[in-house]
Design a protein around this motif. Sequence first.
Motif, short mmCIF file in Angstrom:
data_model
loop_
_atom_site.label_atom_id
_atom_site.label_comp_id
_atom_site.label_asym_id
_atom_site.label_seq_id
_atom_site.Cartn_x
_atom_site.Cartn_y
_atom_site.Cartn_z
N PRO A 1 12.39 -2.01 5.51
CA PRO A 1 12.41 -2.72 6.42
C PRO A 1 11.43 -3.18 7.90
O PRO A 1 10.16 -1.50 7.93
CB PRO A 1 13.56 -1.52 7.78
N VAL A 2 11.35 -4.09 8.05
CA VAL A 2 9.97 -4.28 9.70
C VAL A 2 10.78 -4.14 11.14
O VAL A 2 11.64 -4.61 11.15
CB VAL A 2 9.58 -6.20 9.23
N ILE A 3 10.54 -3.08 11.51
CA ILE A 3 10.76 -3.05 12.63
C ILE A 3 10.38 -4.33 14.15
O ILE A 3 8.98 -3.51 14.11
CB ILE A 3 11.41 -2.32 12.52
N TRP A 4 10.80 -4.50 14.97
CA TRP A 4 9.79 -5.19 16.30
C TRP A 4 10.49 -4.52 17.28
O TRP A 4 11.35 -4.14 18.46
CB TRP A 4 10.53 -6.87 16.47
N LEU A 5 9.67 -3.48 18.09
CA LEU A 5 9.71 -2.89 18.79
C LEU A 5 9.15 -3.47 20.40
O LEU A 5 8.39 -4.35 20.62
CB LEU A 5 9.46 -1.53 19.81
N PRO A 6 9.66 -3.39 21.46
CA PRO A 6 9.42 -4.30 22.84
C PRO A 6 7.59 -2.71 22.98
O PRO A 6 7.25 -2.14 22.95
CB PRO A 6 10.19 -3.54 24.05
N ALA A 7 7.47 -3.97 24.16
CA ALA A 7 5.86 -3.56 24.34
C ALA A 7 6.23 -2.67 25.36
O ALA A 7 4.94 -1.18 24.87
CB ALA A 7 5.69 -3.90 25.56
N SER A 8 7.55 -1.89 26.13
CA SER A 8 7.74 -0.27 26.43
C SER A 8 7.25 0.96 25.01
O SER A 8 7.32 2.20 26.12
CB SER A 8 9.48 -0.16 26.55
N ALA B 1 1.07 -1.05 -0.51
CA ALA B 1 0.31 0.04 0.55
C ALA B 1 0.56 1.23 0.09
O ALA B 1 -0.08 2.22 -0.06
CB ALA B 1 -1.34 0.26 1.17
N GLY B 2 2.29 0.93 0.02
CA GLY B 2 2.71 2.12 -0.02
C GLY B 2 3.89 2.41 0.72
O GLY B 2 4.24 3.67 0.79
N ALA B 3 3.43 1.61 1.81
CA ALA B 3 4.36 2.17 3.32
C ALA B 3 6.31 1.98 3.31
O ALA B 3 6.53 1.18 2.63
CB ALA B 3 4.04 0.60 4.33
N VAL B 4 7.39 2.62 3.59
CA VAL B 4 8.34 2.56 3.49
C VAL B 4 8.62 1.26 4.35
O VAL B 4 9.77 1.50 4.32
CB VAL B 4 9.24 4.15 3.22
N ALA B 5 8.59 1.84 5.43
CA ALA B 5 8.89 1.24 6.76
C ALA B 5 8.02 0.89 7.85
O ALA B 5 6.69 0.80 7.57
CB ALA B 5 9.66 1.70 7.85
N VAL B 6 7.72 -0.45 8.05
CA VAL B 6 7.04 -0.65 9.42
C VAL B 6 7.74 -1.57 10.91
O VAL B 6 8.24 -1.84 10.71
CB VAL B 6 6.29 -2.17 8.63
#
Length: 495
Positions: free
Chosen positions: A231-238, A187-192
């Motif tokens: 890039p696909v990034i995974w962040l902690p719940a904080s 859909a056009g996102a450059v990062a998630v």
Amino acid sequence: MLHNIRSLMLAGLALAAPVAASAQKKPAPKPQNAESAIHEADIKRDLFALAGDHFRGREGGTLDELKASVWLADQIRATGMLPAGDDGTYFQWFNLQRTRLSKASTLRIGTHEIKLNEDGAVTAPTNASITAPLVYVGTGSAAEIAKVDVKGKAVAVQIAGAPTDGISYRRYVFGKFAGQAGELVKAGAVAVVFVSDAASQALYDHWGHVFERGRYSLPGATSTKVVNTPPVIWLPASAASWVQQAGQQFTTELKVESFQYPSVNIVAKMPGTDAQLKKEYVLFSTHQDHDGVRAPIAGDSIYNGADDNATGCAALLAIMRAFKQQPGRRSALFVYQGSEERGLIGSTYFSAHPTVPQSSIVAVLNAEMMGRNVADSAALLGSTPPHMNSSDLVKTALSANQAGPKFKLDTEWDKPTHPEGWYFRSDHLPYARLGIPSIMYTSLLHVDYHTPRDEPSRIDYAKLTRMTQWMYLTGWAVANRTAPPAREPGFKLER
Ligand SMILES: [Zn+2]
């Protein structure tokens, strides 16, 4: 046993020519087997040594794997097996290609400087240089996405929910990194940017560190090719509290580095006693590596891999002692494959570059995680279509089970519908893909899988001894029969 999150790029390997049935006019009377040479005390001693902290979890391609491999070669020599690796040694060397994000990579969201692999993970190595506005789309439902123009933006998504179709929670979350992220990119996102909720935070604590290691393959394989996807990034719940704020900038500079370094297979043999049949090999397979030193769990950072796969290593040593006491008519070949946990790399290499002619390998009996779960239950993978590439070999293995340990066999995990895909996650696979009759002996998954709690003290040694006897009795039967195991016509794996 390999994680199921990695794809195995093995398609395209040609099928080997079938081995011609050996023409023995007068089969010699079969010698007695030496099952009594397999001792629980030996297995226990070897396993405690190999899965001790001394070897620091034996990670593929590290000095720890090398140190453990040298130790194993010494034990192998002591059993009386002959070297069958490169240049008259017990070793066959190969290079790993490793591709990962370089430490020079940076990520900033708003005022938050995110230290990669500490405060967040990039789920696949990719080169990127991005400055873009960040938009938050809640859990990323169709209704939420419809309200936002994601084109040219970095999109933050809250991980929520649970699997509804029987797959594991881990596969559910990891599936988003390809599936849901892929839709947003389309859909056009450059990062998630995925943000953990409470449930996925537990997963992040356990698995977040695996991405730092990057990807491994043999040199030139497509699985480490970098395609520079967003890039696909995974962040902690904080991060959940601040990532939702409007008007933040997303800025990243990601750089991939790729380099090679060595890993090793250990190869030994016991020559057969029959002048003709000794040119053929029953291959006993296992892997000596595990996951090394990683993020601590309950204060322990050494992933000892006692079940995975010091059980297989100790089993093969015991089988060698039995073959030394009583060699078979065919030769026995023992291959400890390095860097299995990095993607079946040692077995992919050995099966393509065996130190004996590929066509002389009549069967592969693979030992993978054989010392846990209920005492009287086990599994034989490769015994159900479409995984069964030799019903003849399976029949031999089932008879050996009846003659020996009499395990109740679990057949669920060999089904192509089983969500764990167990069949595709160990070292028999590259051989099976070449058409060589191949089976795996295993006592299946448990809660300590790939954690520092997979310790020698948690192994059922009586069970492991019976698993070892089962493998040995199968291999013994294969080594002494007149014709090698017949190959299943039309064998084709589902993936
Ligand atoms: Zn494993």
